[in-house]
Scaffold this motif. Structure first.
Motif, PDB file in Angstrom:
ATOM      1  N   VAL A 114      32.454  31.631 -49.744  1.00  0.00           N
ATOM      2  CA  VAL A 114      30.572  32.529 -49.887  1.00  0.00           C
ATOM      3  C   VAL A 114      30.133  30.140 -50.646  1.00  0.00           C
ATOM      4  CG1 VAL A 114      29.222  33.158 -51.460  1.00  0.00           C
ATOM      5  CG2 VAL A 114      31.283  34.399 -50.647  1.00  0.00           C
ATOM      6  N   ARG A 115      29.070  30.071 -50.428  1.00  0.00           N
ATOM      7  CA  ARG A 115      28.300  29.518 -50.742  1.00  0.00           C
ATOM      8  C   ARG A 115      27.037  30.100 -51.227  1.00  0.00           C
ATOM      9  NH1 ARG A 115      29.474  24.804 -46.374  1.00  0.00           N
ATOM     10  NH2 ARG A 115      31.441  24.893 -46.175  1.00  0.00           N
ATOM     11  N   LEU A 116      26.493  29.508 -52.253  1.00  0.00           N
ATOM     12  CA  LEU A 116      25.059  30.127 -53.162  1.00  0.00           C
ATOM     13  C   LEU A 116      24.299  29.170 -53.151  1.00  0.00           C
ATOM     14  CD1 LEU A 116      27.276  32.423 -54.610  1.00  0.00           C
ATOM     15  CD2 LEU A 116      24.942  33.290 -55.315  1.00  0.00           C
ATOM     16  N   PHE A 117      22.668  28.830 -52.439  1.00  0.00           N
ATOM     17  CA  PHE A 117      22.254  27.621 -52.569  1.00  0.00           C
ATOM     18  C   PHE A 117      20.309  28.420 -52.946  1.00  0.00           C
ATOM     19  CE2 PHE A 117      24.569  27.113 -48.562  1.00  0.00           C
ATOM     20  CZ  PHE A 117      24.784  25.580 -49.025  1.00  0.00           C
ATOM     21  N   PHE A 118      20.263  27.485 -54.257  1.00  0.00           N
ATOM     22  CA  PHE A 118      19.415  27.721 -55.443  1.00  0.00           C
ATOM     23  C   PHE A 118      18.110  26.778 -54.877  1.00  0.00           C
ATOM     24  CE2 PHE A 118      22.584  29.241 -57.435  1.00  0.00           C
ATOM     25  CZ  PHE A 118      22.175  30.570 -57.800  1.00  0.00           C
ATOM     26  N   ASN A 119      16.905  27.370 -54.216  1.00  0.00           N
ATOM     27  CA  ASN A 119      16.363  26.683 -53.841  1.00  0.00           C
ATOM     28  C   ASN A 119      14.763  26.737 -55.160  1.00  0.00           C
ATOM     29  OD1 ASN A 119      13.523  26.786 -52.108  1.00  0.00           O
ATOM     30  ND2 ASN A 119      13.893  24.693 -52.153  1.00  0.00           N
ATOM     31  N   HIS A 120      13.865  24.845 -55.076  1.00  0.00           N
ATOM     32  CA  HIS A 120      12.880  25.084 -56.167  1.00  0.00           C
ATOM     33  C   HIS A 120      11.288  24.141 -55.770  1.00  0.00           C
ATOM     34  CE1 HIS A 120      17.134  24.600 -57.426  1.00  0.00           C
ATOM     35  NE2 HIS A 120      16.811  25.288 -58.628  1.00  0.00           N
ATOM     36  N   ASP A 121      11.020  25.317 -55.237  1.00  0.00           N
ATOM     37  CA  ASP A 121       9.687  24.932 -55.130  1.00  0.00           C
ATOM     38  C   ASP A 121       8.691  25.167 -56.076  1.00  0.00           C
ATOM     39  OD1 ASP A 121       6.893  24.561 -52.891  1.00  0.00           O
ATOM     40  OD2 ASP A 121       7.759  25.932 -52.128  1.00  0.00           O
ATOM     41  N   VAL A 167      17.131  16.962 -51.724  1.00  0.00           N
ATOM     42  CA  VAL A 167      15.618  17.271 -52.202  1.00  0.00           C
ATOM     43  C   VAL A 167      14.617  16.434 -51.535  1.00  0.00           C
ATOM     44  CG1 VAL A 167      16.176  16.743 -55.058  1.00  0.00           C
ATOM     45  CG2 VAL A 167      16.210  15.206 -53.540  1.00  0.00           C
ATOM     46  N   GLY A 168      13.662  16.694 -51.434  1.00  0.00           N
ATOM     47  CA  GLY A 168      13.012  15.906 -50.184  1.00  0.00           C
ATOM     48  C   GLY A 168      11.637  16.275 -49.799  1.00  0.00           C
ATOM     49  N   GLY A 195       6.289  13.176 -54.414  1.00  0.00           N
ATOM     50  CA  GLY A 195       4.764  13.314 -53.997  1.00  0.00           C
ATOM     51  C   GLY A 195       4.754  15.333 -53.712  1.00  0.00           C
ATOM     52  N   SER A 196       4.979  15.909 -52.807  1.00  0.00           N
ATOM     53  CA  SER A 196       5.102  17.171 -52.226  1.00  0.00           C
ATOM     54  C   SER A 196       6.566  17.437 -52.210  1.00  0.00           C
ATOM     55  CB  SER A 196       4.431  17.494 -51.472  1.00  0.00           C
ATOM     56  OG  SER A 196       4.152  19.734 -50.786  1.00  0.00           O
ATOM     57  N   VAL A 197       7.119  17.756 -52.971  1.00  0.00           N
ATOM     58  CA  VAL A 197       9.219  18.060 -53.299  1.00  0.00           C
ATOM     59  C   VAL A 197       9.567  19.215 -53.782  1.00  0.00           C
ATOM     60  CG1 VAL A 197       8.881  15.080 -54.006  1.00  0.00           C
ATOM     61  CG2 VAL A 197       9.485  16.730 -55.676  1.00  0.00           C
ATOM     62  N   ASP A 198      10.295  19.619 -52.696  1.00  0.00           N
ATOM     63  CA  ASP A 198      10.774  20.852 -53.199  1.00  0.00           C
ATOM     64  C   ASP A 198      12.677  20.067 -53.717  1.00  0.00           C
ATOM     65  OD1 ASP A 198      12.152  20.499 -50.988  1.00  0.00           O
ATOM     66  OD2 ASP A 198      12.323  23.086 -50.099  1.00  0.00           O
ATOM     67  N   SER A 199      13.447  20.732 -54.143  1.00  0.00           N
ATOM     68  CA  SER A 199      15.384  20.725 -53.999  1.00  0.00           C
ATOM     69  C   SER A 199      15.849  21.706 -54.015  1.00  0.00           C
ATOM     70  CB  SER A 199      15.427  19.674 -55.761  1.00  0.00           C
ATOM     71  OG  SER A 199      15.539  20.818 -56.500  1.00  0.00           O
ATOM     72  N   THR A 200      17.327  21.443 -53.366  1.00  0.00           N
ATOM     73  CA  THR A 200      17.704  22.378 -53.135  1.00  0.00           C
ATOM     74  C   THR A 200      19.468  22.164 -53.254  1.00  0.00           C
ATOM     75  OG1 THR A 200      16.669  24.069 -51.497  1.00  0.00           O
ATOM     76  CG2 THR A 200      18.740  24.254 -52.015  1.00  0.00           C
TER      77      THR A 200
END
Length: 653
Positions: A114-121, A167-168, A195-200
C-alpha cells in the motif's frame, strides 16, 4: 462550505472539509494569511495498481473528534480497495506543528503493498506567485517557502521515511499539479519548482492479510528554514506518536479543568458543550483577536470573509468563555480592544487578527450628512464583557490597567454619543450591520456598558465617575421605556429612525435581539413588557417546518431559502434559537418549566455536524448548514445557554 474538522493552537489553524481535504491553513495569526486558501491539499492511496483519492466516491467517511479532545477521530473505508484508514489529526498545543497518524488495515486475505500519497497545494501568503517547493536530501523532507514563511513536510513508517517525492507546476500553462503524477503510483522525483507550485510525497507499507500498520506524517511551519528544520528535528526526537498523544491529553485536561455538575442534561448536550469550548479555543488568536469564523468558502459569495474580529462577537464570546472558567484564554481580547480603541473612545466595524482595521461597508457620509461608521453596541459590549470577566476571575490588576485605557475613554464616548432630544444613543448601524438607526438592542448594550463602567469606577473608588456613568445608564433605561416600548402594541420596537424632515419612524419588525432587554439587565425577565415582547418573538420568528428553530427577524433576506414568509420568516439561526431558550430559562420558576429550553439545547445538538461543528444558520427545509461553519458565536452562545440552564437548576433546587 462547512469545515467539520478544525485543529489549532492560537498560532496555527487548519481546517478540513467533509471529504478530508485540507482547505485552510492560517499562520502566524488565526484567521490571517491563509496559505491554502480553499484549494485542495489531499490524501490518496495506491494498492495493487489501483489508485484513489480520499475525496472520491467509494470511500465511506466518518468524521469526528477523540473524546473531549482537539485530536480528530476519522474513519475511511473502501470496500473495493479492501482498505480501511483510521486517521488522527492534531496541532501541537504550543508550537506550529501539525501531526497526523494513519492506521492502515488490509481487509483482504492476501499480502499487499500500500502506498499513501500526500499532496500539498499551498499559496504562501495567499498568492501562488513566487512560491518555491524543494526536496531537501539532507533532511529527507520537502518544503515550500516564500519570504518569511516556510512549510516543511515529513513522515515515517516503521520501516522508512518518505519513499517518493515530486514537486512541480500547478494550474499554469496546462500543468495540473503533481497530484496527477501520483495516480499511477509512481512519482517522478523532480526536486524543485518555482512560481505556482505544488508537491506530493509518498510512503510505503507492506501489509499481511488483515494486518494493520501505522504511518506518521507531520508539517512544521516557521519563519525561516532553520526554524522548520528545528521543529522537524523536535518531532523526530520526541516521537510523533507520543507528541500526538500529548496533544490529546492536553486538550482533555484543558476542557475538564472546571469541575461542573451538569445536572439532568443528556450526555449529548454535555458532549457538545465541551466540543464547543474546544472549537471556540481554535478561533482565538494568542494575541487577543477572537475570530468570527475561518471557513474560506464564504469568499465565493462576496469576495470577503468572516476571518475578522468583530468587537461585538468577540465580547459575547469572551463573556461565555469567562463564565465557563476560561478568563485567561480571553484576557488578551480586552488588551486587543484597548489598543484598537479610537482616540475618541469607540471601536470600528471590525479588525484583522494583527490589530489593523478590517474591511467595512459603513460610510462616513450619507445624503450629505457626516456620520460615524460604527455599530455602537460593539464598543458598549466590550465594557459589559470586561465586567463579566472580572466577576468570573477577579483579576483586579488586569482591570485596573484597563480602567484608564479602555473603560474610561469608552464610557466617555457612550455618555457623549447621545441624541439630546431622546436621551438614547445616536443612530448607528444595527448588530446585523444592515440598517442605521436607534435600536433597542444597541440601547440595551449602551445601558449595560455604562453600568459596567460604573461598577468599575465604584470598585476603584472613583465616586465621581461612578455617579456619572450610573446616572447615564439610568437615563437610557428611562428613554428606552419612553421611546422604544410601544404601549399600543404591548412590546418593544426593533428601533426608531430619525428622518431628515423631523419625522420619527417606528420599526415594528419583530427581532430576536430584543432578548437583550432582559439579558443585559434593562428589565427583569418576568416584567410584563419583556414577556409580551418575547412571546411575540416566539410567535413571529418560529420556523414552522420540520427543522424548526427561530429566525433573526421577520423577512430576513440573508441566504434566504424560502419565500413563504408565513411559515419561514427567515432561516433558523443557532444563536437566535438559543436566545429564546435563555428567556425561557430566566423566567422559569419550577424545574418543570426548564423542559422546553432543555429541548432547545437538544435541538442544537441534532443540527450539529457529525463532528459537533455548528453553523451560523440552517436550511429551513433540510436542516443543512448555511453560511459558515464553525461559527464561533454559535458555539459560544451554546456554552452560555448551558451555563444559564445549570445556574437556574441550582437556583430552583
Amino acid at each position: 462550505m462547512p469545515r467539520p474538522l478544525v485543529v489549532g493552537n492560537g498560532r496555527l489553524l487548519i481546517n478540513f472539509d467533509d471529504r478530508l481535504h485540507m482547505r485552510d491553513l492560517y499562520y502566524p495569526y488565526v484567521g490571517q494569511l491563509n496559505h491554502v486558501g480553499g484549494h485542495f491539499s489531499k490524501l490518496g492511496v495506491w494498492v495493487q495498481g489501483r489508485f484513489s483519492w480520499l475525496d472520491e466516491d467509494g470511500w465511506q467517511r466518518t468524521l469526528g473528534y477523540g473524546k473531549e479532545s482537539l485530536v480528530t477521530d476519522v474513519h475511511a473505508q473502501h470496500e473495493h480497495l479492501g482498505l480501511s484508514l483510521r486517521i488522527a489529526d492534531g496541532v501541537h498545543q504550543r508550537d506550529p506543528i501539525y501531526l497526523k497518524r494513519i492506521h492502515v488495515r488490509n481487509l483482504t486475505s492476501e499480502a499487499r503493498e500500500v502506498r499513501l500519497f500526500f499532496n500539498h497545494d499551498f499559496s504562501i501568503n495567499e498568492t501562488e506567485v513566487g512560491d518555491t517547493a524543494v526536496y531537501d536530501p539532507v533532511q529527507r523532507t520537502v518544503y515550500h517557502y516564500k519570504r518569511n514563511v516556510y512549510i516543511m513536510v515529513n513522515g515515517r513508517t516503521s520501516e522508512s521515511g518518505i519513499e517518493q517525492f515530486s514537486v512541480g507546476i500547478k494550474r499554469f500553462n496546462y500543468a495540473e499539479g503533481t497530484w496527477r503524477d501520483a495516480e499511477d503510483g509512481i512519482l517522478s522525483g523532480n526536486p524543485i519548482a518555482q512560481g505556482s507550485v505544488d508537491s506530493t510525497i509518498s510512503f510505503r507499507l507492506m501489509l499481511a492479510p488483515q494486518e494493520e500498520k501505522t504511518l506518521d506524517y507531520w508539517m512544521c511551519i516557521g519563519d525561516s528554514y532553520e526554524a522548520v528544520k528545528t521543529l522537524n528535528q523536535y518531532v523526530l526526537e520526541s516521537d510523533p506518536e507520543r507528541l500526538l498523544n500529548r496533544v490529546a491529553v492536553y486538550w482533555q485536561r484543558w476542557v475538564n479543568k472546571e469541575e461542573r455538575d451538569f445536572a439532568d442534561l443528556p450526555e449529548s448536550v454535555v458532549n457538545l458543550y465541551k466540543t464547543s469550548l474546544l472549537l471556540v479555543r481554535t478561533q482565538i488568536d494568542n494575541n487577543g483577536a477572537i475570530l468570527a469564523a475561518n471557513d474560506s468558502d464564504i469568499l465565493q459569495y462576496n469576495r470577503d470573509h468572516y476571518s475578522y474580529m468583530w468587537p461585538r462577537d468577540g465580547a459575547l464570546i469572551a463573556c461565555a468563555m469567562a463564565k465557563a472558567g476560561y478568563t485567561g484564554t480571553v484576557a488578551p481580547f480586552f488588551r486587543f480592544c484597548a489598543d484598537a480603541l479610537n482616540e475618541d473612545g469607540y471601536l470600528l466595524h471590525k479588525y484583522n487578527p494583527d490589530g489593523s482595521v478590517g474591511s467595512s461597508w459603513h460610510p462616513y457620509i450619507v445624503d450629505g450628512e457626516i456620520q460615524l461608521p460604527i455599530q455602537e453596541d460593539e464598543t458598549a459590549l466590550v465594557l459589559h464583557a470586561l465586567w463579566e470577566q472580572y466577576k468570573s476571575g477577579k483579576q483586579l490588576e488586569d482591570c485596573q490597567a484597563l480602567y484608564p485605557t479602555l473603560v474610561r475613554p469608552a464610557a466617555r464616548f457612550l455618555l457623549q454619543y447621545i441624541e439630546p432630544a431622546y436621551q438614547l444613543p445616536k443612530p448607528s448601524y444595527d448588530l446585523w450591520e444592515e440598517r442605521r438607526g436607534i435600536f433597542t438592542f444597541t440601547s440595551a448594550t449602551v445601558f449595560a456598558g455604562l453600568k459596567a463602567a460604573a461598577r468599575f469606577a465604584q470598585l476603584f473608588g472613583d465616586d465621581r465617575r461612578y455617579k456619572r456613568y450610573d446616572e447615564g445608564a439610568e437615563r437610557i433605561r428611562e428613554a428606552m421605556l419612553k421611546h422604544l416600548y410601544d404601549a399600543d402594541l404591548g412590546r418593544f420596537l426593533r428601533g426608531i429612525y430619525l428622518r431628515q424632515d423631523g419625522r420619527v419612524e417606528k420599526d415594528f419588525t419583530v427581532e430576536s435581539s430584543l432578548f437583550s432587554i432582559f439579558a443585559l439587565g434593562v428589565l427583569p425577565a418576568d416584567d410584563p413588557r419583556v414577556a409580551s415582547t418575547m412571546e411575540a418573538v416566539k410567535r413571529s420568528l418560529r420556523v414552522d417546518t420540520e427543522v424548526g428553530g427561530f429566525a433573526r427577524y421577520q423577512g430576513d433576506y440573508y441566504f434566504k431559502k424560502s419565500h413563504d414568509t408565513a411559515k419561514v420568516p427567515g432561516n433558523p439561526w443557532i444563536i437566535c434559537t438559543l436566545w429564546v431558550a435563555d428567556w425561557e430559562i430566566a423566567k422559569a420558576r419550577t424545574l418543570e418549566e426548564l423542559e422546553e429550553p432543555k429541548k432547545r439545547l437538544s435541538w442544537v445538538v441534532s443540527h450539529a455536524l457529525q463532528s459537533g461543528v455548528l453553523s451560523e444558520q440552517l436550511d429551513p427545509y433540510t436542516g443543512a448548514p448555511v453560511s459558515v461553519a464553525p461559527l464561533t458565536w454559535s458555539h459560544a452562545t451554546y456554552v452560555a445557554t448551558v451555563l444559564r440552564y445549570l445556574e437556574k437548576v441550582n437556583e430552583l433546587r
